[in-house]
Design an enzyme around this catalytic site. Structure first.
Site, PDB file in Angstrom:
ATOM      1  N   LYS A 281       0.871  -1.384   0.061  1.00  0.00           N
ATOM      2  CA  LYS A 281      -0.126   0.105   0.025  1.00  0.00           C
ATOM      3  C   LYS A 281       0.854   1.213  -0.040  1.00  0.00           C
ATOM      4  CE  LYS A 281      -4.739  -0.928   1.697  1.00  0.00           C
ATOM      5  NZ  LYS A 281      -5.661  -0.505   2.699  1.00  0.00           N
ATOM      6  N   GLU A 366     -18.520  -8.900  10.117  1.00  0.00           N
ATOM      7  CA  GLU A 366     -19.468  -8.352  10.821  1.00  0.00           C
ATOM      8  C   GLU A 366     -20.401  -9.212  11.613  1.00  0.00           C
ATOM      9  OE1 GLU A 366     -17.948  -5.276   7.702  1.00  0.00           O
ATOM     10  OE2 GLU A 366     -18.796  -7.455   7.766  1.00  0.00           O
ATOM     11  N   ARG A 394     -25.075  -6.002   7.148  1.00  0.00           N
ATOM     12  CA  ARG A 394     -24.534  -7.432   6.747  1.00  0.00           C
ATOM     13  C   ARG A 394     -24.555  -8.424   8.203  1.00  0.00           C
ATOM     14  NH1 ARG A 394     -18.690  -6.747   4.356  1.00  0.00           N
ATOM     15  NH2 ARG A 394     -19.528  -8.459   3.109  1.00  0.00           N
TER      16      ARG A 394
END
Length: 633
Positions: A281, A366, A394
């Site tokens: 990243k 989640e 979710r």
């Protein structure tokens, strides 16, 4: 300037392999320049430059489908597929979305925004190709943190059944999501990259056994079972995938031939292919490489100077929550904080530092987060689940079945409630009031400002039932929270302005959440009463009943979906009381509100002061006609 000649993958394919590294440098600089001017996701996109180039160089897009998991890393893809000249509109109203969007381009095969969906979608496409007799390949590009989502493994488990499936899964392994990646799978991948144990061991054994062919053959038969102790391929091969890698995701000379091979194998009916690619990243921009979290989604900034801290003196709601969590944890040793991979976004950085043994980042999971919290509540702990409103969607079954059905005291701190501006429809917290208030045992609270947010969090924490406190992104009006842990009476609102209009013309505005302050401005202009309702559930029915005695019209105001929202709760209450008064519901319309500046979007939805005033005047014209006659206008 090679990049400016690339308007489609066909143009890209005209370049020689030797020209691609220079294109990658141009593309990376273009992304940095663009995002610094518009804001947006940066670290992840700097990390997928070479991968995006290689994918479009090798695959026959858009005929071959590419599905970008989450999609925040798709800027290079957008630029290479004809949207370079629109990048200055990124995340702005009517401009480019920050995520793949099917209506935006034929190259955006699947709309994304949430995690761990790519393999399921790509598998569906691959099976559709086979059903229709079409010779195409579907590609899912998924990050290592998204692999912690159970849906990814559900899809791989299903895909492995089809041994001729034209599916390619590319694991973009950068050891990050937004917060640093967590969990056993991440540790497994990290170990694989920390040393070439398997390859080195196998090479040594092969050299020894080469002098004894029978032993070598015997060892070969054992290899598939024994290598599970050290091989990176095992977990994916057991799902029925052909595994390749890990390879350097910034090395085009490695990426392109490997992608050519996996595409060929997929087209030949050799089953689903899995390519493990390692990227970094922030690649190519030192500041982002050093702090990929800070540069995950920056606002506008000067690339030479880097991102600077905001000078605003107002605390965000997220900061208010984070401070409250630490204070409440000091007061109650049974409190635990739980987040599904959103430590920074949800404001848990200080909590982790101060209470590391009571902090749980469960990864992008989640469903697990909610049921994990339920289990802790069963044993007397007091879980606080810090989660974005959009991500709680979710885990709806777990919320109902595992928490509410058992009436467990789990507190949900719902950040990013309402519209979220530039992130658009995929991240809007528009639906939490309707989907929460219909659940038995559930308490739903809507603070009007920062001070009330802290008080309602404390109130919710002390309830022996599941509860949710919803608050928006960013700051409110700037009220200073108390340093104490105060509560407010459960299910009780308050009158914030009293109308002085004559009987027959009195309007009562029932405000839920931060739109209270806009409602107060509206009320000044039309001489209305305003109630800060605070609670959607339990609703302050007594307050509504008392207002109905001396008011003729009602208006409800909320920054959530009108259908089934707080206004609907008020209508139900009036109906149950057999009170027949006209009521106007103001809130988010029955459409997916796209990305753009927050204030602009609220204006488009009629939820600014002028818009609300006009809606009230249009709905109740007789009041204002009477007022005009009295005033001589």
């Amino acid at each position: 300037m090679t990049l400016h000649s690339i308007n489609s993958p066909d143009d890209l394919k005209k370049l020689t392999r030797e020209e691609l590294p220079a294109l990658a440098d141009e593309l990376r600089q273009f992304i940095l320049d663009s995002v610094s001017k518009t804001g947006g996701h940066l670290s992840s996109n700097l990390g997928t430059v070479e991968l995006s180039i290689a994918l479009h160089y090798v695959f026959d897009t858009p005929r071959d489908r590419i599905v970008w998991d989450v999609g925040h890393q798709s800027y290079p893809h957008k630029i290479l597929t004809g949207r370079r000249d629109q990048m200055h509109t990124l995340r702005q109203f009517k401009g480019l979305s920050g995520f793949p969007h099917r209506s935006e381009s034929e190259f955006d095969a699947f709309g994304t925004g949430h995690s761990s969906t790519s393999i399921s979608a790509a598998m569906g496409m691959a099976r559709a190709f086979q059903t229709k007799g079409e010779r195409q390949v579907a590609v899912a590009v998924i990050g290592d943190s998204a692999m912690t989502g159970g849906m990814a493994f559900e899809a791989m488990n299903n895909a492995g059944v089809y041994d001729d499936l034209p599916l390619v899964v590319i694991l973009n392994d950068n050891d990050m999501s937004i917060s640093p990646a967590v969990g056993a799978l991440n540790r497994h991948l990290a170990r694989l990259l920390s040393g070439n144990i398997y390859s080195a061991t196998k090479k040594g054994i092969d050299s020894v056994l080469s002098i004894a062919p029978p032993l070598r053959e015997f060892a070969k038969r054992l290899e598939d079972h024994a290598k599970g102790m050290v091989s990176p391929s095992t977990i994916f091969q057991e799902f029925g995938f052909n595994y390749f890698g890990p390879i350097d995701g910034h090395d085009l000379d490695a990426l392109i031939p490997m992608l050519q091979n996996v595409r060929r194998l997929a087209l030949e009916g050799r089953g689903p292919q899995f390519l493990h690619v390692v990227t970094k990243k922030g690649q190519g921009y030192e500041l982002a490489e050093a702090d990929p979290v800070l540069y995950h989604g920056p606002s506008k900034f000067d690339p030479e100077q880097g991102v600077k801290k905001s000078l605003t003196s107002k605390k965000t709601f997220t900061q208010v929550f984070g401070e409250w969590l630490c204070d409440m944890a000091h007061a109650d040793p049974l409190l635990v904080g739980i987040t599904p991979a959103m430590r920074e976004g949800s404001g848990l950085v200080d909590f982790e530092k101060n209470f590391p043994k009571r902090y749980y980042d469960v990864g992008i999971a989640e469903q697990h987060a909610v049921t994990f919290a339920a289990g802790m509540a069963c044993e007397g702990m007091k879980p606080v689940v810090a989660i974005y409103s959009t991500f709680l969607q979710r885990a709806y079954d777990q919320l109902i079945h595992d928490v509410a059905l058992q009436d467990l005291p789990v507190l949900f701190a719902l950040d990013r409630a309402g519209l979220v501006g530039a992130d658009g429809a995929t991240h809007a917290g528009a639906y939490d009031i309707p989907f929460l208030r219909c659940i038995p045992n559930m308490l739903v609270m809507t603070p009007a400002d920062e001070a009330e947010c802290r008080d309602l969090l404390t109130t919710a924490f002390h309830q022996p039932h599941p509860s949710a406190v919803r608050y928006p992104r960013g700051s409110g009006v700037g009220t200073i929270p108390s340093t104490e842990l105060r509560t407010v009476p459960l299910g009780k609102g308050e009158i914030r302005r009293q109308s002085t209009a004559p009987s027959g013309e009195r309007v009562a505005i029932l405000a839920f959440g931060t739109l209270l302050y806009s409602a107060l401005e509206v009320a000044e202009g039309i001489n209305a009463s305003v109630a800060n309702m605070r609670f959607v559930k339990p609703l302050d029915v007594d307050l509504i009943k008392s207002l109905a005695v001396d008011h003729d019209y009602f208006v409800t105001v909320e920054d959530g979906a009108i259908q089934g929202g707080a206004g609907s709760a008020c209508l139900e209450a009036l109906s149950a009381l057999d009170i027949h008064k006209p009521l106007l519901q103001l809130g988010l319309p029955d459409v997916f509100v796209e990305h753009g500046d927050y204030q602009l979007l609220m204006t488009k939805c009629g939820l600014d002061v002028e818009g609300m005033t006009n809606s009230i005047k249009q709905r109740f014209p007789a009041i204002f006609s009477a007022n005009s006659v009295v005033s001589g206008k």
